[in-house]
Design an enzyme around this catalytic site. Sequence first.
Site, PDB file in Angstrom:
ATOM      1  N   SER A  41       0.848  -1.196   0.000  1.00  0.00           N
ATOM      2  CA  SER A  41       0.000   0.000   0.000  1.00  0.00           C
ATOM      3  C   SER A  41       0.881   1.242   0.000  1.00  0.00           C
ATOM      4  O   SER A  41       2.031   1.198   0.443  1.00  0.00           O
ATOM      5  CB  SER A  41      -0.882   0.002   1.256  1.00  0.00           C
ATOM      6  N   HIS A  42       0.308   2.378  -0.431  1.00  0.00           N
ATOM      7  CA  HIS A  42       1.155   3.569  -0.570  1.00  0.00           C
ATOM      8  C   HIS A  42       1.726   4.059   0.767  1.00  0.00           C
ATOM      9  O   HIS A  42       2.778   4.711   0.780  1.00  0.00           O
ATOM     10  CB  HIS A  42       0.426   4.701  -1.292  1.00  0.00           C
ATOM     11  N   ALA A  81       5.824   6.338   2.604  1.00  0.00           N
ATOM     12  CA  ALA A  81       6.019   7.545   3.427  1.00  0.00           C
ATOM     13  C   ALA A  81       7.455   7.584   3.922  1.00  0.00           C
ATOM     14  O   ALA A  81       8.018   6.580   4.358  1.00  0.00           O
ATOM     15  CB  ALA A  81       5.028   7.566   4.583  1.00  0.00           C
ATOM     16  N   GLY A  99       9.244  10.812   5.560  1.00  0.00           N
ATOM     17  CA  GLY A  99       9.782  11.727   6.555  1.00  0.00           C
ATOM     18  C   GLY A  99       9.460  11.460   8.003  1.00  0.00           C
ATOM     19  O   GLY A  99      10.324  11.588   8.871  1.00  0.00           O
ATOM     20  N   GLY A 100       8.205  11.117   8.334  1.00  0.00           N
ATOM     21  CA  GLY A 100       7.907  10.879   9.733  1.00  0.00           C
ATOM     22  C   GLY A 100       6.458  11.115  10.104  1.00  0.00           C
ATOM     23  O   GLY A 100       5.597  11.304   9.243  1.00  0.00           O
ATOM     24  N   PHE A 145       9.977  19.729  10.883  1.00  0.00           N
ATOM     25  CA  PHE A 145       9.227  19.595   9.643  1.00  0.00           C
ATOM     26  C   PHE A 145       8.530  20.932   9.359  1.00  0.00           C
ATOM     27  O   PHE A 145       8.396  21.765  10.248  1.00  0.00           O
ATOM     28  CB  PHE A 145       8.210  18.448   9.770  1.00  0.00           C
ATOM     29  N   GLN A 147      -2.538  19.004  -2.672  1.00  0.00           N
ATOM     30  CA  GLN A 147      -1.221  19.479  -2.246  1.00  0.00           C
ATOM     31  C   GLN A 147      -0.141  19.227  -3.291  1.00  0.00           C
ATOM     32  O   GLN A 147       0.057  18.092  -3.722  1.00  0.00           O
ATOM     33  CB  GLN A 147      -0.812  18.787  -0.945  1.00  0.00           C
ATOM     34  N   HIS A 167       3.743  19.214  -3.445  1.00  0.00           N
ATOM     35  CA  HIS A 167       4.889  19.149  -2.534  1.00  0.00           C
ATOM     36  C   HIS A 167       6.042  19.929  -3.145  1.00  0.00           C
ATOM     37  O   HIS A 167       6.292  19.827  -4.351  1.00  0.00           O
ATOM     38  CB  HIS A 167       5.273  17.674  -2.337  1.00  0.00           C
ATOM     39  N   LEU A 209       9.149  11.626  -4.985  1.00  0.00           N
ATOM     40  CA  LEU A 209       9.284  12.504  -3.823  1.00  0.00           C
ATOM     41  C   LEU A 209      10.700  12.524  -3.268  1.00  0.00           C
ATOM     42  O   LEU A 209      11.337  11.484  -3.088  1.00  0.00           O
ATOM     43  CB  LEU A 209       8.342  12.032  -2.705  1.00  0.00           C
ATOM     44  N   GLU A 230      10.555  15.991   2.673  1.00  0.00           N
ATOM     45  CA  GLU A 230      10.745  17.224   3.435  1.00  0.00           C
ATOM     46  C   GLU A 230      11.787  17.025   4.550  1.00  0.00           C
ATOM     47  O   GLU A 230      12.329  17.991   5.095  1.00  0.00           O
ATOM     48  CB  GLU A 230       9.390  17.609   4.039  1.00  0.00           C
ATOM     49  N   ARG A 270       3.961  23.827   3.199  1.00  0.00           N
ATOM     50  CA  ARG A 270       4.206  23.355   1.827  1.00  0.00           C
ATOM     51  C   ARG A 270       3.609  24.248   0.758  1.00  0.00           C
ATOM     52  O   ARG A 270       4.222  24.467  -0.282  1.00  0.00           O
ATOM     53  CB  ARG A 270       3.651  21.929   1.674  1.00  0.00           C
ATOM     54  N   HIS A 316       1.095  15.712  -4.743  1.00  0.00           N
ATOM     55  CA  HIS A 316       1.529  14.804  -3.682  1.00  0.00           C
ATOM     56  C   HIS A 316       0.409  14.226  -2.834  1.00  0.00           C
ATOM     57  O   HIS A 316       0.454  13.061  -2.436  1.00  0.00           O
ATOM     58  CB  HIS A 316       2.506  15.561  -2.782  1.00  0.00           C
ATOM     59  N   GLU A 374      -6.365   8.822   3.954  1.00  0.00           N
ATOM     60  CA  GLU A 374      -6.301   9.870   2.923  1.00  0.00           C
ATOM     61  C   GLU A 374      -7.584   9.984   2.105  1.00  0.00           C
ATOM     62  O   GLU A 374      -7.903  11.058   1.594  1.00  0.00           O
ATOM     63  CB  GLU A 374      -5.083   9.655   1.996  1.00  0.00           C
ATOM     64  N   ARG A 424      -2.058  20.456   4.151  1.00  0.00           N
ATOM     65  CA  ARG A 424      -1.637  19.529   5.207  1.00  0.00           C
ATOM     66  C   ARG A 424      -0.196  19.798   5.602  1.00  0.00           C
ATOM     67  O   ARG A 424       0.658  20.001   4.750  1.00  0.00           O
ATOM     68  CB  ARG A 424      -1.752  18.088   4.705  1.00  0.00           C
ATOM     69  N   LEU A 428       0.282  10.517   8.309  1.00  0.00           N
ATOM     70  CA  LEU A 428       0.439   9.205   8.955  1.00  0.00           C
ATOM     71  C   LEU A 428      -0.315   9.222  10.289  1.00  0.00           C
ATOM     72  O   LEU A 428      -0.984   8.258  10.662  1.00  0.00           O
ATOM     73  CB  LEU A 428       1.924   8.890   9.171  1.00  0.00           C
TER      74      LEU A 428
HETATM   75  C1  LIG Z   1       5.953   9.230  -1.462  1.00  0.00           C
HETATM   76  C2  LIG Z   1       5.098   9.615  -0.284  1.00  0.00           C
HETATM   77  C3  LIG Z   1       5.691   9.963   0.927  1.00  0.00           C
HETATM   78  C4  LIG Z   1       4.907  10.329   2.021  1.00  0.00           C
HETATM   79  N1  LIG Z   1       5.519  10.664   3.203  1.00  0.00           N
HETATM   80  C5  LIG Z   1       4.752  10.962   4.286  1.00  0.00           C
HETATM   81  C6  LIG Z   1       5.350  11.214   5.552  1.00  0.00           C
HETATM   82  O1  LIG Z   1       6.563  11.145   5.719  1.00  0.00           O
HETATM   83  N2  LIG Z   1       4.548  11.523   6.588  1.00  0.00           N
HETATM   84  C7  LIG Z   1       3.187  11.599   6.466  1.00  0.00           C
HETATM   85  O2  LIG Z   1       2.500  11.869   7.449  1.00  0.00           O
HETATM   86  N3  LIG Z   1       2.593  11.334   5.268  1.00  0.00           N
HETATM   87  C8  LIG Z   1       3.345  11.007   4.189  1.00  0.00           C
HETATM   88  N4  LIG Z   1       2.729  10.739   2.989  1.00  0.00           N
HETATM   89  C9  LIG Z   1       1.264  10.650   2.938  1.00  0.00           C
HETATM   90  C10 LIG Z   1       0.822   9.333   3.589  1.00  0.00           C
HETATM   91  O3  LIG Z   1       1.782   8.338   3.351  1.00  0.00           O
HETATM   92  C11 LIG Z   1      -0.516   8.851   3.042  1.00  0.00           C
HETATM   93  O4  LIG Z   1      -1.452   9.890   3.059  1.00  0.00           O
HETATM   94  C12 LIG Z   1      -1.055   7.700   3.877  1.00  0.00           C
HETATM   95  O5  LIG Z   1      -0.066   6.703   4.054  1.00  0.00           O
HETATM   96  C13 LIG Z   1      -2.293   7.103   3.261  1.00  0.00           C
HETATM   97  O6  LIG Z   1      -2.637   5.955   3.988  1.00  0.00           O
HETATM   98  P1  LIG Z   1      -4.029   5.234   3.759  1.00  0.00           P
HETATM   99  O7  LIG Z   1      -4.058   4.095   4.718  1.00  0.00           O
HETATM  100  O8  LIG Z   1      -5.113   6.224   3.817  1.00  0.00           O
HETATM  101  O9  LIG Z   1      -3.978   4.700   2.259  1.00  0.00           O
HETATM  102  P2  LIG Z   1      -2.892   3.783   1.443  1.00  0.00           P
HETATM  103  O10 LIG Z   1      -1.701   3.471   2.238  1.00  0.00           O
HETATM  104  O11 LIG Z   1      -2.712   4.493   0.176  1.00  0.00           O
HETATM  105  O12 LIG Z   1      -3.701   2.452   1.245  1.00  0.00           O
HETATM  106  C14 LIG Z   1      -4.807   2.347   0.390  1.00  0.00           C
HETATM  107  C15 LIG Z   1      -5.290   0.911   0.385  1.00  0.00           C
HETATM  108  O13 LIG Z   1      -6.516   0.831  -0.333  1.00  0.00           O
HETATM  109  C16 LIG Z   1      -6.500  -0.314  -1.147  1.00  0.00           C
HETATM  110  N5  LIG Z   1      -7.447  -0.103  -2.255  1.00  0.00           N
HETATM  111  C17 LIG Z   1      -7.613   1.023  -2.984  1.00  0.00           C
HETATM  112  N6  LIG Z   1      -8.562   0.831  -3.923  1.00  0.00           N
HETATM  113  C18 LIG Z   1      -9.011  -0.440  -3.769  1.00  0.00           C
HETATM  114  C19 LIG Z   1      -9.975  -1.244  -4.450  1.00  0.00           C
HETATM  115  N7  LIG Z   1     -10.682  -0.799  -5.495  1.00  0.00           N
HETATM  116  N8  LIG Z   1     -10.153  -2.522  -4.027  1.00  0.00           N
HETATM  117  C20 LIG Z   1      -9.434  -3.026  -2.983  1.00  0.00           C
HETATM  118  N9  LIG Z   1      -8.507  -2.303  -2.330  1.00  0.00           N
HETATM  119  C21 LIG Z   1      -8.303  -1.030  -2.711  1.00  0.00           C
HETATM  120  C22 LIG Z   1      -5.060  -0.453  -1.563  1.00  0.00           C
HETATM  121  O14 LIG Z   1      -4.777  -1.770  -1.957  1.00  0.00           O
HETATM  122  C23 LIG Z   1      -4.337  -0.068  -0.272  1.00  0.00           C
HETATM  123  O15 LIG Z   1      -4.212  -1.195   0.561  1.00  0.00           O
HETATM  124  C24 LIG Z   1       3.505  10.366   1.893  1.00  0.00           C
HETATM  125  C25 LIG Z   1       2.902  10.003   0.699  1.00  0.00           C
HETATM  126  C26 LIG Z   1       3.696   9.651  -0.397  1.00  0.00           C
HETATM  127  C27 LIG Z   1       3.008   9.318  -1.685  1.00  0.00           C
END
Ligand SMILES: Cc1cc2nc3c(=O)[nH]c(=O)nc-3n(C[C@H](O)[C@H](O)[C@H](O)COP(=O)(O)OP(=O)(O)OC[C@H]3O[C@@H](n4cnc5c(N)ncnc54)[C@H](O)[C@@H]3O)c2cc1C
Length: 559
Positions: free
Chosen positions: A40-41, A45, A47-48, A114, A227, A229, A239, A242, A273, A337, A361, A372, A378
């Site tokens: 998952s995305h 992440a 930075g922290g 940060f 946002q 970045h 990315l 930060e 940002r 971002h 998110e 944000r 996180l």
């Molecule tokens: C490169 C990067 C660096 C970052 N660094 C930071 C940081 O340092 N600190 C911070 O606070 N934030 C950071 N962020 C933001 C933060 O990481 C994300 O906002 C957060 O992790 C999102 O978590 P989530 O659980 O909401 O979704 P995600 O982790 O994106 O998970 C989404 C889930 O939904 C599932 N899903 C989606 N659609 C479907 C579907 N149709 N059917 C079944 N499953 C589905 C996916 O499989 C996945 O498991 C960063 C983001 C990026 C892109």
Amino acid sequence: MLEHDVLVIGAGLAGMRAAIAAQTGGANTAIISKVHPVRSHSNAAQGGINAALTDRGDEWEEHAYDTVKGSDYLADQDAIEVMCKSAGQALIDMEHMGVTFNRDDEGRLGTRAFGGQRRARTFFVGDFTGQALLHVMFEQLVKSGIRSYEEWFVTSLIEEDGQVCGVMALEIRTGKMHAIRAKALIFCTGGLGRAFEPSTNALIVTGDGISLAYNAGARLMDMEMVQYHPTTLAGSGVLISEAARGEGAYLLDKNGERFMEAYAPNMMELASRDVVSRSEQTEINNGNGENGCMFLDCRHLGEALIMEKLSQIREIGIDLAGVDMIKEPIPIRPGMHYMMGGIKTDVDGLTNVPGIYAAGECACVSVHGGNRLGANSLLDTIVFGQRAGDHAAAATRSKEFVNFDGSAAVKKEEGRIQQILDRPQNDDRVANIRLGMGQTLNNNLAVYRNQTGMEDTLRSLGGLRERYAHVPVDNKGAVFNTDLIFSLELGFMLDCAETITVSALDRKDSRGAQARTDYPDRDDENWMKHIVTNKGEEGPEISYLPVSITQWTPEVRSY
Ligand SMILES: Cc1cc2nc3c(=O)[nH]c(=O)nc-3n(C[C@H](O)[C@H](O)[C@H](O)COP(=O)(O)OP(=O)(O)OC[C@H]3O[C@@H](n4cnc5c(N)ncnc54)[C@H](O)[C@@H]3O)c2cc1C
């Protein structure tokens, strides 16, 4: 038929936290994810994660104030209070689960500075904090025995008598369609970054849940707030955390001058940002960049610090731009971002649609408002993931399952998918439509926006939607048909793109991430309100909600 009290859609940090909470609360819980959970995305992440720990002399009110100011006073202050008060415990819980946070010289949990925060309150694991958190959360998921449908793709929701009562899901490995019945769905499907091109987001971040909930009647909020970045790598848009600036890196123009003094004399590179991205874009537009980029200079941090705390982004720079940040400044520019907006929820994840919750998110609580702060997302995922899981477990205890004919639902969805596969061949491609959408959004809904550009985008999206209705899917097979999945994801992204554009056109002021060259000022009298979109007969319909203000009166924002 498969059946669970609570079904969590998405296995990033928000989803796994929600599932563990719901299971602990006594609900029969399952989690479903289109990729293996640790892909998952959240894993990306860097930075922290923020928390104000009182034994460091920090207070939740300080964190909350920085968050309110960072949001350009658009976030709901009651929700921010909940998040910032819970942060310390949420962080310690993660540490106790086994996250190996970096330590300071005294052996206590270490922090880094940060953006937009007057204190260093960002806890971290090198520059791969998300990976550390996500893997530890996955261990807890495995330990809990929660049923996990991995590499299952939710294609639509099941509604019976006007009630949402489950999902249709494609088992990607086999191509088999399943109906899963649930008393409550918790959407934790992440953001929509890939609707833009380029983006820092993984290819799987396609707004699926936001679109599915919207089509089921859920209200979306703050969708105009996207946002950009300040430091995404030239070319690929990957990315560069930060954390680099948090550790002391400078931003330079093409002459090697630090330009942030003119824009944010106090916070410089660590302003919020939106402010830093606008400053960079202004400099680029004024010809002070090189090839559309500014530079991030880490050289003075020294090799030892870079290797200890920023090693991943150093590798990214070498691999993707051929630049070693130990030796040279690295070319960067503002890039898409994060999505501040999403499915409107209250602080327990409840939406306006009975049985649908959202967290992470894809949700808009709204704790981020117009912008944000880095490392607050996180935190948002684990605090509100847990709250949604707790609430759903309690709410489903006294609730009955809705009855529906599972095999008829499967047949109907199989028919819909077959129609997509049966479309006659033409010259169009899913990838071309996606690129068109991504580029028009990146041209007209980026750091600076104006009426004409956004109207152009809305028109283009109409045309892309027409093409989407006929676009063929080359692969007709059942096993790992990623062609089909990309096509379904594109439909979700087009819905998101439309609500973003319509909301941004509606907001006639500049606030947070929305900077309009035709309405350059923040107008609190008319626009201190949330824009809400819901699906109407003719497309998105707009309404408004007030911003919750508890103890921080809106002020002019400077850094
Ligand atoms: C490169 C990067 C660096 C970052 N660094 C930071 C940081 O340092 N600190 C911070 O606070 N934030 C950071 N962020 C933001 C933060 O990481 C994300 O906002 C957060 O992790 C999102 O978590 P989530 O659980 O909401 O979704 P995600 O982790 O994106 O998970 C989404 C889930 O939904 C599932 N899903 C989606 N659609 C479907 C579907 N149709 N059917 C079944 N499953 C589905 C996916 O499989 C996945 O498991 C960063 C983001 C990026 C892109």
